[in-house]
Design a protein around this motif. Structure first.
Motif, PDB file in Angstrom:
ATOM      1  N   THR A   1      56.299 -13.976  47.069  1.00 11.58           N
ATOM      2  CA  THR A   1      57.483 -13.531  47.177  1.00 11.58           C
ATOM      3  C   THR A   1      58.630 -14.378  46.488  1.00 11.58           C
TER       4      THR A   1
ATOM      5  N   ILE B   1      65.627 -10.629  45.122  1.00 14.56           N
ATOM      6  CA  ILE B   1      64.283 -10.753  45.238  1.00 14.56           C
ATOM      7  C   ILE B   1      63.605 -10.336  43.744  1.00 14.56           C
TER       8      ILE B   1
ATOM      9  N   GLU C   1      58.609  -7.612  46.949  1.00 17.47           N
ATOM     10  CA  GLU C   1      59.905  -7.302  47.946  1.00 17.47           C
ATOM     11  C   GLU C   1      59.208  -6.865  49.165  1.00 17.47           C
TER      12      GLU C   1
ATOM     13  N   LEU D   1      63.835  -0.791  50.515  1.00 18.19           N
ATOM     14  CA  LEU D   1      63.256  -1.773  49.430  1.00 18.19           C
ATOM     15  C   LEU D   1      61.653  -1.480  49.616  1.00 18.19           C
TER      16      LEU D   1
END
Length: 284
Positions: free
Chosen positions: A256, A268, A272, A280
């Motif tokens: 991430t 991001i 996610e 998200l």
């Protein structure tokens, strides 16, 4: 006692039409040669692995982290001893256990790596890549709340004493999900700051590192993502921008990657699912 990470110089300060003589604090920058001693007792080898420009301090951590993130050693347990009088000689020697064979083929450097470049000195294009083993997390880590992520830059900034003194230093920090700052290291080279942090994590037995988030005080370049990937870090946040290669490799290594974490906002770029931001979780 003088701080070896800071050097001082006389300057002429100009503000509007006022000129004054003053003293300024600078981030120290000195070369560090990392030497490796390895092989059976009857045939010990000594070899210079790298010369990097760094801010003096935590040189044993830097050497440990560098050898690990470059794939030369697989664990801090490979190291028998570290000898350093780097304050005098700018050299640190790392001795491996007799039964440990270092992986040197693609990691040797043939000239000085400067403070701004973590891949300078590699001998060919293939050598910029370190083997990264993408493994499933050994433990389930809850998604990181956005409220916690947004607090991290201020928490780090309060601890950046060298930046306060010099204005010219990078930081890498490790936080857990209670927003506790576990480790923070500063260096004039952002790659050195990450190596120092990972070296300290190895020495303090903080592995595995999946439960933590790595915060970078500047941009997120490919070499920093690769070092974090080797260490098994799954969440990286940077105050600055990521590069295109950083995003590409973060996606490939299932990391991430968060960028532009400042002023109560962030982007991001990959992964996610590790950030708890409402809808998200439904993104594809």
């Amino acid at each position: 006692m003088l701080n070896p990470a800071i050097s001082y110089t006389r300057i002429t300060r100009v503000q509007d039409t006022t000129v004054t003589a003053s003293e300024d604090a600078l981030a120290a920058e000195e070369p560090l040669e990392i030497q490796l001693i390895y092989g059976p007792m009857a045939n010990r080898q000594q070899q210079s692995i790298s010369v990097t420009m760094r801010t003096p301090g935590q040189d044993a951590e830097l050497a440990t982290g560098f050898l690990f993130t470059e794939g030369i050693i697989r664990s801090e347990k490979d190291i028998k001893a570290i000898s350093s009088d780097s304050d005098v000689t700018n050299m640190v020697q790392v001795s491996l256990h007799e039964d440990v064979t270092p992986v040197l083929k693609t990691t040797q450097r043939n000239f000085i790596s400067n403070a701004g470049c973590g891949v300078c000195g590699k001998t060919d294009l293939a050598a910029i890549y370190t083997t990264v083993e993408v493994q499933a997390s050994a433990q389930t880590v809850p998604a990181w709340p956005t409220e916690l992520i947004l607090r991290l830059p201020d928490l780090l900034r309060k601890q950046q004493q060298l930046f306060d003194d010099t204005g010219g230093i990078h930081a890498a920090a490790l936080f857990d999900q209670s927003s506790t700052l576990l480790l923070m290291r500063e260096d004039i080279g952002r790659h050195n700051a990450v190596d120092k942090l990972i070296g300290a994590s190895l020495q303090q037995q903080l592995f595995p590192m999946q439960p933590y988030i790595l915060l970078l005080s500047g941009r997120a370049g490919f070499e920093l993502i690769q070092k974090a990937a080797v260490a098994g870090i799954k969440v990286i946040a940077a105050v600055g921008a990521p590069s295109g290669m950083a995003v590409k490799m973060a996606r490939e290594w299932d990391i991430t990657l968060i960028g532009f974490l400042r002023q109560q906002r962030f982007n991001i770029y990959t992964g996610e699912h590790r950030v708890a931001v409402g809808s998200l979780t439904n993104l594809k």
